[in-house]
Design an enzyme around this catalytic site. Structure first.
Site, PDB file in Angstrom:
ATOM      1  N   GLY A 137       2.574  -5.273   1.451  1.00 21.93           N
ATOM      2  CA  GLY A 137       1.194  -5.262   0.983  1.00 21.93           C
ATOM      3  C   GLY A 137       0.966  -4.275  -0.141  1.00 21.93           C
ATOM      4  O   GLY A 137       0.866  -3.061   0.105  1.00 21.93           O
ATOM      5  N   ARG A 251      12.462  -8.421  -8.214  1.00 17.20           N
ATOM      6  CA  ARG A 251      12.439  -9.113  -9.514  1.00 17.20           C
ATOM      7  C   ARG A 251      13.840  -9.523  -9.935  1.00 17.20           C
ATOM      8  O   ARG A 251      14.037 -10.575 -10.566  1.00 17.20           O
ATOM      9  CB  ARG A 251      11.821  -8.192 -10.578  1.00 17.20           C
ATOM     10  CG  ARG A 251      10.345  -7.994 -10.395  1.00 17.20           C
ATOM     11  CD  ARG A 251       9.813  -6.832 -11.221  1.00 17.20           C
ATOM     12  NE  ARG A 251       8.377  -6.676 -11.029  1.00 17.20           N
ATOM     13  CZ  ARG A 251       7.666  -5.653 -11.510  1.00 17.20           C
ATOM     14  NH1 ARG A 251       8.265  -4.686 -12.184  1.00 17.20           N
ATOM     15  NH2 ARG A 251       6.368  -5.591 -11.311  1.00 17.20           N
ATOM     16  N   GLU A 371       4.929 -10.567  -8.645  1.00 16.72           N
ATOM     17  CA  GLU A 371       5.909  -9.504  -8.950  1.00 16.72           C
ATOM     18  C   GLU A 371       5.827  -9.098 -10.414  1.00 16.72           C
ATOM     19  O   GLU A 371       6.844  -8.894 -11.076  1.00 16.72           O
ATOM     20  CB  GLU A 371       7.330  -9.975  -8.627  1.00 16.72           C
ATOM     21  CG  GLU A 371       7.434 -10.599  -7.266  1.00 16.72           C
ATOM     22  CD  GLU A 371       8.115  -9.709  -6.271  1.00 16.72           C
ATOM     23  OE1 GLU A 371       8.539  -8.616  -6.648  1.00 16.72           O
ATOM     24  OE2 GLU A 371       8.186 -10.123  -5.110  1.00 16.72           O
TER      25      GLU A 371
HETATM   26  C1  LIG Z   1       1.881 -17.099  -3.976  1.00 15.19           C
HETATM   27  C2  LIG Z   1       1.764 -15.630  -4.225  1.00 15.19           C
HETATM   28  C3  LIG Z   1       2.456 -14.733  -3.412  1.00 15.19           C
HETATM   29  C4  LIG Z   1       2.316 -13.350  -3.606  1.00 15.19           C
HETATM   30  N1  LIG Z   1       2.951 -12.471  -2.758  1.00 15.19           N
HETATM   31  C5  LIG Z   1       2.662 -11.126  -2.835  1.00 15.19           C
HETATM   32  C6  LIG Z   1       3.171 -10.214  -1.857  1.00 15.19           C
HETATM   33  O1  LIG Z   1       3.940 -10.600  -0.960  1.00 15.19           O
HETATM   34  N2  LIG Z   1       2.794  -8.922  -1.917  1.00 15.19           N
HETATM   35  C7  LIG Z   1       1.959  -8.450  -2.896  1.00 15.19           C
HETATM   36  O2  LIG Z   1       1.639  -7.266  -2.875  1.00 15.19           O
HETATM   37  N3  LIG Z   1       1.465  -9.297  -3.847  1.00 15.19           N
HETATM   38  C8  LIG Z   1       1.799 -10.620  -3.844  1.00 15.19           C
HETATM   39  N4  LIG Z   1       1.301 -11.483  -4.777  1.00 15.19           N
HETATM   40  C9  LIG Z   1       0.354 -10.974  -5.773  1.00 15.19           C
HETATM   41  C10 LIG Z   1       0.866 -10.970  -7.191  1.00 15.19           C
HETATM   42  O3  LIG Z   1       1.836  -9.974  -7.363  1.00 15.19           O
HETATM   43  C11 LIG Z   1      -0.344 -10.828  -8.131  1.00 15.19           C
HETATM   44  O4  LIG Z   1      -1.013 -12.074  -8.108  1.00 15.19           O
HETATM   45  C12 LIG Z   1       0.043 -10.437  -9.536  1.00 15.19           C
HETATM   46  O5  LIG Z   1       0.516  -9.116  -9.580  1.00 15.19           O
HETATM   47  C13 LIG Z   1      -1.120 -10.588 -10.520  1.00 15.19           C
HETATM   48  O6  LIG Z   1      -2.267 -10.011 -10.021  1.00 15.19           O
HETATM   49  P1  LIG Z   1      -3.642 -10.845 -10.038  1.00 15.19           P
HETATM   50  O7  LIG Z   1      -3.398 -12.170  -9.452  1.00 15.19           O
HETATM   51  O8  LIG Z   1      -4.698  -9.979  -9.462  1.00 15.19           O
HETATM   52  O9  LIG Z   1      -3.942 -11.085 -11.583  1.00 15.19           O
HETATM   53  P2  LIG Z   1      -4.644 -10.052 -12.670  1.00 15.19           P
HETATM   54  O10 LIG Z   1      -4.016  -8.725 -12.524  1.00 15.19           O
HETATM   55  O11 LIG Z   1      -6.121 -10.162 -12.414  1.00 15.19           O
HETATM   56  O12 LIG Z   1      -4.252 -10.722 -13.991  1.00 15.19           O
HETATM   57  C14 LIG Z   1      -4.917 -11.879 -14.526  1.00 15.19           C
HETATM   58  C15 LIG Z   1      -4.380 -12.126 -15.936  1.00 15.19           C
HETATM   59  O13 LIG Z   1      -4.680 -10.982 -16.768  1.00 15.19           O
HETATM   60  C16 LIG Z   1      -3.496 -10.523 -17.397  1.00 15.19           C
HETATM   61  N5  LIG Z   1      -3.545  -9.061 -17.530  1.00 15.19           N
HETATM   62  C17 LIG Z   1      -3.794  -8.134 -16.565  1.00 15.19           C
HETATM   63  N6  LIG Z   1      -3.719  -6.895 -17.064  1.00 15.19           N
HETATM   64  C18 LIG Z   1      -3.391  -7.040 -18.381  1.00 15.19           C
HETATM   65  C19 LIG Z   1      -3.130  -6.122 -19.444  1.00 15.19           C
HETATM   66  N7  LIG Z   1      -3.184  -4.794 -19.258  1.00 15.19           N
HETATM   67  N8  LIG Z   1      -2.829  -6.618 -20.641  1.00 15.19           N
HETATM   68  C20 LIG Z   1      -2.763  -7.958 -20.859  1.00 15.19           C
HETATM   69  N9  LIG Z   1      -2.982  -8.874 -19.909  1.00 15.19           N
HETATM   70  C21 LIG Z   1      -3.286  -8.408 -18.679  1.00 15.19           C
HETATM   71  C22 LIG Z   1      -2.357 -10.949 -16.461  1.00 15.19           C
HETATM   72  O14 LIG Z   1      -1.131 -11.037 -17.168  1.00 15.19           O
HETATM   73  C23 LIG Z   1      -2.866 -12.296 -15.971  1.00 15.19           C
HETATM   74  O15 LIG Z   1      -2.527 -13.286 -16.902  1.00 15.19           O
HETATM   75  C24 LIG Z   1       1.487 -12.869  -4.653  1.00 15.19           C
HETATM   76  C25 LIG Z   1       0.841 -13.786  -5.493  1.00 15.19           C
HETATM   77  C26 LIG Z   1       0.979 -15.137  -5.292  1.00 15.19           C
HETATM   78  C27 LIG Z   1       0.258 -16.085  -6.211  1.00 15.19           C
END
Ligand SMILES: Cc1cc2nc3c(=O)[nH]c(=O)nc-3n(C[C@H](O)[C@H](O)[C@H](O)COP(=O)(O)OP(=O)(O)OC[C@H]3O[C@@H](n4cnc5c(N)ncnc54)[C@H](O)[C@@H]3O)c2cc1C
Length: 392
Positions: A137, A251, A371
């Site tokens: 988490g 990764r 990731e």
């Molecule tokens: C099926 C699935 C399984 C997962 N499993 C896990 C898990 O086991 N454990 C865990 O902890 N997490 C998990 N995740 C979470 C995953 O790591 C996050 O979804 C990911 O890190 C992106 O975060 P977010 O979805 O909040 O997107 P955001 O952070 O809200 O990003 C949205 C968009 O904005 C862009 N963006 C954000 N910041 C910037 C910046 N500074 N500059 C330019 N662009 C930016 C991103 O590239 C993206 O395109 C999982 C996700 C999925 C979909």
């Protein structure tokens, strides 16, 4: 679904660069995927249900803790073997590989690396055998790409910690026995805590309606005044670097896994193109289709070499986080592009569950996001090249 006739592309004889052990581990995983994953995976994905029947098999092929020492139940293999196992599993399905990745790199790795000897002995053998399943988490509803902003926190209550907060998008959450949870202490410092199912105030609701990674269970981890025993804190490392080091390992596995998915799409498209007759000849005989196939194989070959070199560096503990980011970003991108091109080669058949390509394509939409998103990995490379962070 069609029978699994997979034949791995190896255009540059990379097999010759592997050891006997690498080949043995890879072949065992490949055979297991053919026998146990391919026949059931389409149905599991259609039903959006993680196939629990394969947990024992995953443990048997060494997919849970491939590089964790044998004294803790792991397979004691090197990083290239770890990568090859992930490649073969994701050749079957990215969701199954996700379950194995989380268990190995995001649950077993932090316990092995940052846990006490008691924690290692208590949890690692059970995680290696699949008796316990784990989740990791880090991501929160309001903190995805920026996990350092997390609000999940714990307070020292003398004989225990009191944990509050919520994690979102957590693979394996709905069925996990334990969760490695990253939370801030009263000074705002990030620590890892092992939270066990059954602790009062800890719930794991499932996330429904996914069009991607449907054979992997995803959910939330919710903590409402959860009393966590003090001995469940991972004492070996604190700060954001601790979870990020786990992500490095995961990764690396993704970089290999994505190529497994790409290999499967390429192999399926090649076979189909040679068999499908249009205008009186196999569609493989048309230049436009050959261009697609030739470019797919070129990208797969480059990525295979990238993975092997990265594995050599990881074996010497010399791979940087930025090098791993580059491989994760490149390989997932080429895999998703290959899936899209392969899908077109199959025409209408490409959208059905008769073939694996559409499932791979949809799965890779998650793989390119989790990731570290595609954009974030580019920014990591940008920072490494220029020394200037462009995140904020
Ligand atoms: C099926 C699935 C399984 C997962 N499993 C896990 C898990 O086991 N454990 C865990 O902890 N997490 C998990 N995740 C979470 C995953 O790591 C996050 O979804 C990911 O890190 C992106 O975060 P977010 O979805 O909040 O997107 P955001 O952070 O809200 O990003 C949205 C968009 O904005 C862009 N963006 C954000 N910041 C910037 C910046 N500074 N500059 C330019 N662009 C930016 C991103 O590239 C993206 O395109 C999982 C996700 C999925 C979909």
């Amino acid at each position: 679904m069609k029978p699994d006739l997979f034949q791995a592309p190896d255009y540059y004889n990379i097999d010759e660069l592997l050891t006997d052990e690498h080949r043995m581990v890879r072949d065992a995983a490949r055979e297991w995927v053919k026998k146990e994953v391919s026949p059931i995976i389409e149905d599991a994905a259609q039903k959006a249900a993680f196939p629990t029947s394969i947990v024992n098999g995953l443990a048997e092929i060494g997919a849970f803790g491939p590089y964790i020492p044998e004294e803790y139940g792991g397979a004691g293999l090197d990083q290239i073997s770890y990568g090859l196992i992930m490649q073969e599993i994701e050749r079957g399905d990215s969701g199954v590989r996700s379950t194995a990745s989380v268990q190995s790199s995001l649950v077993m790795y932090p316990i092995y690396k940052y846990g006490t000897e008691e924690q290692r002995k208590k949890y690692l053998p059970k995680l290696a055998s699949g008796e316990f399943m784990g989740s990791f988490g880090l991501t929160e509803p309001d903190h995805g790409s920026n996990p350092g902003g997390m609000v999940t926190n714990f307070k020292d209550k003398g004989d225990h910690y009191l944990l509050n907060g919520a994690k979102m998008w957590i693979s394996n959450a709905p069925f996990c026995d334990i969760a490695v949870v990253w939370a801030k202490n009263e000074e705002g410092r990030i620590h890892g805590l092992i939270v066990e199912r059954g602790m009062e105030g800890f719930t794991t609701p499932e996330t429904h309606n996914k069009w991607s990674l449907r054979a992997s269970a995803t959910g939330e981890l919710i903590f409402q005044d959860v009393k966590v025993p003090k001995e469940n804190l991972l004492p070996g490392r604190s700060g954001l670097g601790a979870p990020l080091s786990c992500l490095d390992s995961a990764r690396f596995g993704i970089a290999w896994g994505a190529i497994g998915a790409a290999m499967d799409c390429y192999d399926t498209a090649l076979r189909y193109a040679k068999e499908r007759i249009q205008f009186g000849k196999p569609i493989a005989g048309f230049q436009l289709q050959q261009k697609k196939l030739a470019e797919m194989l070129t990208e797969i070959t480059k990525a295979q070499l990238l993975n092997l070199r990265l594995g050599q560096l990881r074996n010497k503990d010399k791979a940087t986080s930025a090098q791993i980011s580059m491989a994760k970003r490149n390989n997932v991108e080429i895999a998703i592009n290959i899936a899209r091109e392969a899908r077109q080669i199959l025409g209408g058949m490409g959208i059905t569950g008769e073939y694996s390509i559409m499932r791979h394509m949809m799965n890779l939409e998650s793989v390119i996001t989790y990731e570290g998103t595609h954009d974030i990995h580019l920014l990591i490379t940008g920072l490494d090249i220029t020394g200037i962070p462009a995140f904020k």
